[in-house]
Write a protein that holds these residues in place. Structure first.
Motif, PDB file in Angstrom:
ATOM      1  N   TYR A  44      -7.892  -2.441   6.507  1.00 43.83           N
ATOM      2  CA  TYR A  44      -8.978  -1.997   7.385  1.00 43.83           C
ATOM      3  C   TYR A  44      -9.781  -3.188   7.892  1.00 43.83           C
ATOM      4  O   TYR A  44     -10.121  -3.257   9.081  1.00 43.83           O
ATOM      5  CB  TYR A  44      -9.876  -1.012   6.642  1.00 43.83           C
ATOM      6  CG  TYR A  44     -10.926  -0.410   7.543  1.00 43.83           C
ATOM      7  CD1 TYR A  44     -10.649   0.743   8.269  1.00 43.83           C
ATOM      8  CD2 TYR A  44     -12.174  -1.015   7.700  1.00 43.83           C
ATOM      9  CE1 TYR A  44     -11.597   1.279   9.124  1.00 43.83           C
ATOM     10  CE2 TYR A  44     -13.119  -0.487   8.548  1.00 43.83           C
ATOM     11  CZ  TYR A  44     -12.836   0.661   9.256  1.00 43.83           C
ATOM     12  OH  TYR A  44     -13.769   1.191  10.122  1.00 43.83           O
ATOM     13  N   GLU A  45     -10.077  -4.099   6.995  1.00 47.15           N
ATOM     14  CA  GLU A  45     -10.864  -5.277   7.399  1.00 47.15           C
ATOM     15  C   GLU A  45     -10.099  -6.135   8.397  1.00 47.15           C
ATOM     16  O   GLU A  45     -10.687  -6.816   9.234  1.00 47.15           O
ATOM     17  CB  GLU A  45     -11.246  -6.097   6.159  1.00 47.15           C
ATOM     18  CG  GLU A  45     -12.398  -5.452   5.395  1.00 47.15           C
ATOM     19  CD  GLU A  45     -12.639  -6.087   4.036  1.00 47.15           C
ATOM     20  OE1 GLU A  45     -11.849  -6.982   3.654  1.00 47.15           O
ATOM     21  OE2 GLU A  45     -13.586  -5.666   3.360  1.00 47.15           O
ATOM     22  N   GLY A  47      -9.458  -2.920  11.501  1.00 47.30           N
ATOM     23  CA  GLY A  47     -10.401  -1.829  11.777  1.00 47.30           C
ATOM     24  C   GLY A  47     -11.243  -2.050  13.019  1.00 47.30           C
ATOM     25  O   GLY A  47     -11.339  -1.169  13.885  1.00 47.30           O
ATOM     26  N   SER A  69       1.983   1.626  -3.653  1.00 47.31           N
ATOM     27  CA  SER A  69       0.988   1.914  -4.700  1.00 47.31           C
ATOM     28  C   SER A  69      -0.129   2.853  -4.255  1.00 47.31           C
ATOM     29  O   SER A  69      -0.686   3.582  -5.064  1.00 47.31           O
ATOM     30  CB  SER A  69       0.370   0.604  -5.175  1.00 47.31           C
ATOM     31  OG  SER A  69      -0.366   0.019  -4.113  1.00 47.31           O
ATOM     32  N   GLY A  70      -0.455   2.808  -2.953  1.00 51.50           N
ATOM     33  CA  GLY A  70      -1.588   3.594  -2.460  1.00 51.50           C
ATOM     34  C   GLY A  70      -2.925   3.048  -2.945  1.00 51.50           C
ATOM     35  O   GLY A  70      -3.927   3.779  -2.957  1.00 51.50           O
ATOM     36  N   ALA A  71      -2.940   1.791  -3.337  1.00 47.31           N
ATOM     37  CA  ALA A  71      -4.153   1.211  -3.915  1.00 47.31           C
ATOM     38  C   ALA A  71      -5.253   1.077  -2.868  1.00 47.31           C
ATOM     39  O   ALA A  71      -4.991   0.698  -1.719  1.00 47.31           O
ATOM     40  CB  ALA A  71      -3.832  -0.152  -4.531  1.00 47.31           C
ATOM     41  N   ASN A  72      -6.479   1.337  -3.289  1.00 45.75           N
ATOM     42  CA  ASN A  72      -7.637   1.280  -2.389  1.00 45.75           C
ATOM     43  C   ASN A  72      -7.896  -0.126  -1.860  1.00 45.75           C
ATOM     44  O   ASN A  72      -8.237  -0.297  -0.688  1.00 45.75           O
ATOM     45  CB  ASN A  72      -8.876   1.768  -3.132  1.00 45.75           C
ATOM     46  CG  ASN A  72      -9.176   3.224  -2.803  1.00 45.75           C
ATOM     47  OD1 ASN A  72      -8.691   3.754  -1.802  1.00 45.75           O
ATOM     48  ND2 ASN A  72      -9.943   3.862  -3.644  1.00 45.75           N
ATOM     49  N   ILE A 112      -2.716   6.700   5.850  1.00 41.72           N
ATOM     50  CA  ILE A 112      -2.639   7.089   4.424  1.00 41.72           C
ATOM     51  C   ILE A 112      -1.589   8.184   4.235  1.00 41.72           C
ATOM     52  O   ILE A 112      -0.748   8.129   3.336  1.00 41.72           O
ATOM     53  CB  ILE A 112      -4.016   7.587   3.930  1.00 41.72           C
ATOM     54  CG1 ILE A 112      -5.041   6.457   4.017  1.00 41.72           C
ATOM     55  CG2 ILE A 112      -3.922   8.134   2.513  1.00 41.72           C
ATOM     56  CD1 ILE A 112      -6.480   6.910   3.819  1.00 41.72           C
ATOM     57  N   TRP A 171      -6.626   6.246  10.774  1.00 43.71           N
ATOM     58  CA  TRP A 171      -6.528   5.644   9.429  1.00 43.71           C
ATOM     59  C   TRP A 171      -6.086   6.681   8.393  1.00 43.71           C
ATOM     60  O   TRP A 171      -5.339   6.369   7.460  1.00 43.71           O
ATOM     61  CB  TRP A 171      -7.868   5.019   9.031  1.00 43.71           C
ATOM     62  CG  TRP A 171      -8.066   3.675   9.659  1.00 43.71           C
ATOM     63  CD1 TRP A 171      -8.876   3.357  10.695  1.00 43.71           C
ATOM     64  CD2 TRP A 171      -7.395   2.458   9.288  1.00 43.71           C
ATOM     65  NE1 TRP A 171      -8.760   2.026  11.017  1.00 43.71           N
ATOM     66  CE2 TRP A 171      -7.854   1.448  10.158  1.00 43.71           C
ATOM     67  CE3 TRP A 171      -6.456   2.127   8.325  1.00 43.71           C
ATOM     68  CZ2 TRP A 171      -7.406   0.135  10.092  1.00 43.71           C
ATOM     69  CZ3 TRP A 171      -6.014   0.809   8.253  1.00 43.71           C
ATOM     70  CH2 TRP A 171      -6.485  -0.163   9.121  1.00 43.71           C
ATOM     71  N   LEU A 172      -6.557   7.907   8.562  1.00 44.41           N
ATOM     72  CA  LEU A 172      -6.110   8.965   7.638  1.00 44.41           C
ATOM     73  C   LEU A 172      -4.609   9.207   7.791  1.00 44.41           C
ATOM     74  O   LEU A 172      -3.912   9.506   6.830  1.00 44.41           O
ATOM     75  CB  LEU A 172      -6.880  10.270   7.896  1.00 44.41           C
ATOM     76  CG  LEU A 172      -8.374  10.236   7.576  1.00 44.41           C
ATOM     77  CD1 LEU A 172      -9.022  11.577   7.860  1.00 44.41           C
ATOM     78  CD2 LEU A 172      -8.592   9.863   6.108  1.00 44.41           C
ATOM     79  N   PHE A 199       0.836  -1.202   0.000  1.00 42.60           N
ATOM     80  CA  PHE A 199       0.000   0.000   0.000  1.00 42.60           C
ATOM     81  C   PHE A 199       0.878   1.263   0.000  1.00 42.60           C
ATOM     82  O   PHE A 199       0.559   2.250  -0.673  1.00 42.60           O
ATOM     83  CB  PHE A 199      -0.929  -0.002   1.225  1.00 42.60           C
ATOM     84  CG  PHE A 199      -1.704   1.261   1.392  1.00 42.60           C
ATOM     85  CD1 PHE A 199      -2.675   1.636   0.468  1.00 42.60           C
ATOM     86  CD2 PHE A 199      -1.456   2.119   2.454  1.00 42.60           C
ATOM     87  CE1 PHE A 199      -3.388   2.818   0.610  1.00 42.60           C
ATOM     88  CE2 PHE A 199      -2.160   3.301   2.601  1.00 42.60           C
ATOM     89  CZ  PHE A 199      -3.127   3.650   1.679  1.00 42.60           C
ATOM     90  N   LEU A 205      -5.800  -0.986   1.038  1.00 44.98           N
ATOM     91  CA  LEU A 205      -6.235  -0.258   2.239  1.00 44.98           C
ATOM     92  C   LEU A 205      -7.475  -0.921   2.834  1.00 44.98           C
ATOM     93  O   LEU A 205      -7.585  -1.069   4.061  1.00 44.98           O
ATOM     94  CB  LEU A 205      -6.522   1.207   1.877  1.00 44.98           C
ATOM     95  CG  LEU A 205      -6.975   2.095   3.032  1.00 44.98           C
ATOM     96  CD1 LEU A 205      -5.878   2.250   4.066  1.00 44.98           C
ATOM     97  CD2 LEU A 205      -7.409   3.454   2.522  1.00 44.98           C
ATOM     98  N   VAL A 206      -8.386  -1.339   1.979  1.00 44.03           N
ATOM     99  CA  VAL A 206      -9.610  -2.006   2.448  1.00 44.03           C
ATOM    100  C   VAL A 206      -9.252  -3.296   3.185  1.00 44.03           C
ATOM    101  O   VAL A 206      -9.815  -3.598   4.246  1.00 44.03           O
ATOM    102  CB  VAL A 206     -10.554  -2.288   1.256  1.00 44.03           C
ATOM    103  CG1 VAL A 206     -11.686  -3.200   1.677  1.00 44.03           C
ATOM    104  CG2 VAL A 206     -11.107  -0.972   0.719  1.00 44.03           C
ATOM    105  N   GLN A 252     -10.959   7.256  12.723  1.00 42.35           N
ATOM    106  CA  GLN A 252     -10.908   7.843  11.377  1.00 42.35           C
ATOM    107  C   GLN A 252      -9.610   8.635  11.191  1.00 42.35           C
ATOM    108  O   GLN A 252      -8.940   8.516  10.162  1.00 42.35           O
ATOM    109  CB  GLN A 252     -12.119   8.763  11.180  1.00 42.35           C
ATOM    110  CG  GLN A 252     -12.293   9.191   9.734  1.00 42.35           C
ATOM    111  CD  GLN A 252     -13.677   9.777   9.481  1.00 42.35           C
ATOM    112  OE1 GLN A 252     -14.667   9.284  10.017  1.00 42.35           O
ATOM    113  NE2 GLN A 252     -13.719  10.822   8.688  1.00 42.35           N
TER     114      GLN A 252
END
Lengths: 194, 182
Positions: free
Chosen positions: B37-38, B41, B27-30, B69, B65-66, B24, B33-34, B62
Motif C-alpha cells: 500500500y505504501e 497507494g 501468507s496474507g500477512a498484514n 486481498i 485494494w480489497l 503476501f 500488505l502495508v 478501497q
C-alpha cells in the motif's frame, strides 16, 4: 522550439509529481484495507478448521453409506428367495379350498366336452334296413328315414365299411362321423329298444 | 546518470512489489500488505482522483485494494503488480460509470476553464482535469512510469491509439501552459 518542447515535457512530469504530492490517499483507505485483511485472516483459520471438520464428517458419512449399501447389496438375493417360497406356500393353501373345487369342476367339464366330441364324431344310430331299387333306406328309432344312394353304398362297400350279407328288414347300426356323414353300416349287435 | 538511477530504482521497486505481492499471496500477512500500500497507494489514489472526484476515488481505491486481498491467489508471478493493481481499479471505475450511466467526460465538463492568472500548478491542474477521459488516463499512466504496452493493456486499447492520445494530451497541456507563460 525544440528546447521549449523538451522543457515542456520535463515540466509536465514535474507538475504532475507536484500535483500528486498535494493529493495523497486518505488514511482511512489504508486502515479499512488492513482491517479487512486482518478480519479475513482471522476468519480463514476458523474456516479452514470448519472445512476440515466438514470434510472429515462427509468422508465418514460416505464410508458409512458405502458399507451399508454393500451389506444391503448382498441381502436382496436371499430375500428374493424367501419371498418366492412364501408365494408358493400361499398358492398351495388356496388350492385346497374353493380353488380346488373350481379346478375339479373345470377338469370334469373338460372331460365332458371331450367325451361329447367323441360321441359326436363316432356316434351310432340303430335303424331298420329297407332295400329299394334306387338305393337303401334306413328307418331309425326316431322315425327318421335316411336314404342312401347306390353310389354311396358301393363306395362304402369298396372300403369295406358295409357288412356283407345284409338283407331287407335287418337291424343295423349306422356310424356317423363328426360332421354327420355316414361312414359305416353294420349288423346290429343287439336289438334296438325303440 | 540521474536517468540510470531512476531506471534502477523503478525496476528495483517493481521487483520489490512483485516479491511483496508473491509473499503476501502466500501468507496474507498484514505487514506485506502495508508495504504494498505504501508503495502504490498514493499513486493509485491520484490516478483515480484525476479520473473522478474525491469521494468516488476513495471508494474505488478501497474496493481495488480489497480485491487485491480477495484475489491474491490469482496474481501471476510474471505480471507487474502496479499494472495489475491499476487494471483492477480502472475496471472498477469503468463498471461504476456504467452502473450509474455516467459518461466518462462528465468530470472533465465540470472542470473550470483555465484562468490566465494564478500559479502554474493551478493552471496545470485545471488543464489536466479538462482533458478528455482517455487522454487523461493515458497521460497519467505514462507519468506513473508505465510503458506503451502497459498502458495499452490497462486501458484495453491498441498501442497506436495510446500514442495518439498521449500526443493530444501533451499538446493540449503544453498549449495551456504556453498561454500562461505568455
Amino acid at each position: 522550439m525544440t528546447k521549449l518542447h523538451r522543457i515542456s515535457d520535463l515540466d509536465l512530469s514535474d507538475l504532475y509529481q507536484k500535483r500528486k504530492q498535494k493529493h495523497k490517499a486518505p488514511g482511512s483507505i489504508k486502515r479499512a484495507v488492513v482491517l479487512n485483511n486482518t478480519q479475513s485472516r482471522i476468519v480463514w483459520p476458523s474456516f479452514n478448521m470448519l472445512a476440515g471438520v466438514g470434510v472429515a464428517a462427509s468422508l465418514m458419512l460416505l464410508v458409512t453409506l458405502v458399507v451399508v449399501q454393500q451389506s444391503q447389496f448382498n441381502l436382496p438375493l436371499k430375500r428374493t428367495e424367501l419371498t418366492l417360497i412364501e408365494v408358493h406356500s400361499l398358492d398351495t393353501e388356496s388350492l385346497s379350498l374353493a380353488e380346488n373345487v373350481r379346478q375339479r369342476h373345470a377338469q370334469h367339464y373338460q372331460n365332458y366336452l371331450r367325451q361329447q366330441q367323441i360321441l359326436a364324431s363316432h356316434h351310432k344310430k340303430s335303424a331298420v334296413l329297407n332295400l329299394a331299387a334306387e338305393g337303401w333306406e334306413l328307418r331309425t328309432c326316431e322315425k327318421e328315414l335316411l336314404r342312401i344312394s347306390s353310389e354311396l353304398v358301393a363306395a362304402l362297400q369298396h372300403i369295406d365299411r358295409v357288412d356283407s350279407g345284409l338283407k331287407n328288414g335287418d337291424y343295423v347300426d349306422v356310424d356317423f362321423d363328426k360332421n354327420g356323414l355316414i361312414v359305416g353300416i353294420a349288423s346290429a349287435k343287439s336289438l334296438p329298444h325303440c | 546518470m540521474s536517468f540510470t538511477l531512476t531506471l534502477k530504482s523503478f525496476f528495483g521497486a517493481t521487483q520489490s512489489d512483485e516479491l511483496l505481492m508473491r509473499r503476501f499471496a502466500e501468507s496474507g500477512a498484514n505487514d506485506l500488505l502495508v508495504k504494498l500500500y505504501e508503495s502504490c497507494g498514493d499513486d493509485l489514489f491520484h490516478f483515480i482522483l484525476t479520473q473522478s472526484d474525491h469521494t468516488l476515488a476513495k471508494d474505488i481505491c478501497q474496493r481495488a485494494w480489497l480485491k487485491v486481498i480477495e484475489k491474491k491467489h490469482l496474481y501471476r508471478d510474471s505480471g507487474n503488480f502496479k499494472a495489475w493493481l491499476f487494471t483492477l481499479a480502472r475496471n472498477i471505475l469503468i463498471d461504476e460509470f456504467r452502473k450509474n450511466q455516467r459518461p466518462t467526460e462528465e468530470f472533465a465538463q465540470l472542470a473550470v476553464e483555465p484562468q490566465l492568472h494564478g500559479a502554474l500548478e493551478e493552471q496545470f491542474d485545471l488543464a489536466l482535469t479538462n482533458l478528455p477521459f482517455e487522454q487523461k488516463e493515458a497521460f497519467c499512466l505514462q507519468q506513473e512510469g508505465f510503458g506503451l504496452q502497459d498502458i495499452s493493456n490497462i486501458t484495453h486499447s491498441p498501442i497506436e491509439t495510446v500514442k495518439s492520445r498521449l500526443r493530444y494530451a501533451k499538446q493540449s497541456l503544453r498549449k495551456t501552459l504556453e498561454n500562461y507563460h505568455d
